[in-house]
Design an enzyme around this catalytic site. Structure first.
Site, PDB file in Angstrom:
ATOM      1  N   SER A  69       0.821  -1.202   0.000  1.00 30.50           N
ATOM      2  CA  SER A  69       0.000   0.000   0.000  1.00 30.50           C
ATOM      3  C   SER A  69       0.866   1.267   0.000  1.00 30.50           C
ATOM      4  O   SER A  69       1.626   1.489  -0.944  1.00 30.50           O
ATOM      5  CB  SER A  69      -0.956  -0.028   1.193  1.00 30.50           C
ATOM      6  N   ASP A 269      -8.558  -5.797  -5.683  1.00 29.92           N
ATOM      7  CA  ASP A 269      -8.397  -4.554  -4.933  1.00 29.92           C
ATOM      8  C   ASP A 269      -8.799  -3.355  -5.775  1.00 29.92           C
ATOM      9  O   ASP A 269      -8.257  -3.153  -6.867  1.00 29.92           O
ATOM     10  CB  ASP A 269      -6.943  -4.417  -4.488  1.00 29.92           C
ATOM     11  N   HIS A 326      -6.355  -6.152  -1.327  1.00 27.60           N
ATOM     12  CA  HIS A 326      -5.313  -5.128  -1.158  1.00 27.60           C
ATOM     13  C   HIS A 326      -4.166  -5.676  -0.307  1.00 27.60           C
ATOM     14  O   HIS A 326      -3.012  -5.320  -0.516  1.00 27.60           O
ATOM     15  CB  HIS A 326      -5.937  -3.898  -0.491  1.00 27.60           C
TER      16      HIS A 326
END
Length: 357
Positions: A69, A269, A326
């Site tokens: 991320s 995601d 994610h």
């Protein structure tokens, strides 16, 4: 990392950064204000320097830095500082970085949301059109960072959110949501899950677990300046405009320095969709003059397709993890482990299914 004296695949060191996240803390709480990428990278480098001083037996090991991320900012900038430090004193044996669903470029990554939503049937054709033209997501976030969202962007985002609904997990658009995170506890929760399915309430359960006194005692954790552990808090004030800085030039400089890079995307995601990442890496490869050394193909975990991948110049790799969120290692641990091990060993991902022993 695996060596002649170690049978494990890797010795893993987890770092909570920037200070103030997880159970990390600073006695001087003013250090929670005005934190930015530069401060985080510097602190991470200092930590690693002191860690190797305390444990010098690990200095000779190959070092890989990984993250997911927003680590699309943290990891490349730390790797850049490591290379700069090594010019003065050879301390780190940095071999590669591994990035999962990373924020690499604010505009490309965020604006790929519209196509992802539309292609997965989450928004209508008309909403896709205005989300791509009247106000795209990067404009909306840029305005929100500056505390003034325009009426047109507010209207577009309301329309997008209404169509998607609050009952979709944007980190994995295919799974059910945890109703306790959205509504009050009800009997419906007992019908939400089947034993073999992913535990969609794990965040709620994690919060309860980390707030247990015995758990905090076992972890030697201190709650300084906060009353409880939460997954997202307002304790840390990060400079959000750092989000708008592109990390593609930094990644390019690492490649020029000979650092192997693998970027992977959980393909369910919508927060950092694979389409934006794929576009960015293809463009970077072209800019660096890296030819495709492994053409786009499926890779396997056991007898199933684990995802798809492509390699540029034997140094820059892109891979998807099929069915992953994610946070790919959480949602697809077996497939993520195959990818992780292959990267550490510098070997290609399996290109045909094999019997599971």
């Amino acid at each position: 990392v695996k060596s002649s004296v170690c049978c494990a695949e890797a010795n893993m060191l987890y770092l909570e950064a920037p200070v103030g996240v997880g159970f990390s803390y600073c006695i001087n709480t003013s250090n929670y204000v005005g934190v930015d990428d530069e401060i985080t990278a510097r602190d991470n480098l200092i930590f690693l320097q002191r860690w190797f001083v305390k444990f010098p037996e690990y200095k000779c090991r190959d070092l890989f830095v990984t993250g997911e991320s927003y680590a699309g900012h943290y990891v490349p900038q730390l790797a850049q500082l490591i290379l700069q430090f090594n010019k003065k004193e050879k301390l780190f044996n940095l071999k590669g970085i591994l990035l999962g669903n990373p924020l690499l470029d604010f505009v490309t990554d965020f604006n790929s949301k519209a196509e992802f939503f539309w292609s997965h049937g989450l928004i209508s054709d008309s909403t896709y059109e205005i989300f791509s033209s009247a106000c795209n997501y990067s404009r909306y976030k840029s305005e929100s960072f500056r505390g003034s969202v325009s009426p047109v962007c507010s209207g577009v985002m309301n329309q997008v959110n209404n169509e998607i609904s609050m009952y979709i997990d944007k980190y994995d658009v295919t799974i059910d949501v945890c109703l306790s995170s959205i509504l009050s506890q009800s009997n419906a929760l007992t019908h939400l899950q089947v034993a073999e399915k992913l535990d969609v309430c794990v965040e709620d359960e994690t919060t309860k677990y980390f707030n247990r006194v015995d758990v905090q005692k076992a972890l030697h954790a201190r709650l300084l300046g906060v009353t409880s552990w939460v997954s997202c808090s307002d304790n840390l004030h990060y400079k959000k405009l750092n989000f708008e800085e592109s990390m593609i030039p930094v990644v390019g400089s690492l490649i020029r320095s000979g650092i192997r890079i693998l970027v992977f995307s959980g393909d369910q995601d919508s927060v950092i969709p694979l389409t934006g990442t794929r576009t960015l890496l293809h463009g970077l490869a072209n800019k660096l003059g890296l030819n495709t050394t492994t053409t786009y193909r499926a890779w396997f975990e056991g007898k199933q397709v684990g995802g798809w991948m492509q390699v540029y110049g034997n140094i820059l790799s892109f891979a998807t993890i099929r069915g992953a969120s994610h946070k790919a290692p959480f949602s697809q641990p077996e497939r993520s482990l195959v990818l992780f091990n292959a990267f550490l060993k510098g070997k290609p991902l399996p290109e045909e299914f094999r019997a599971i022993e």
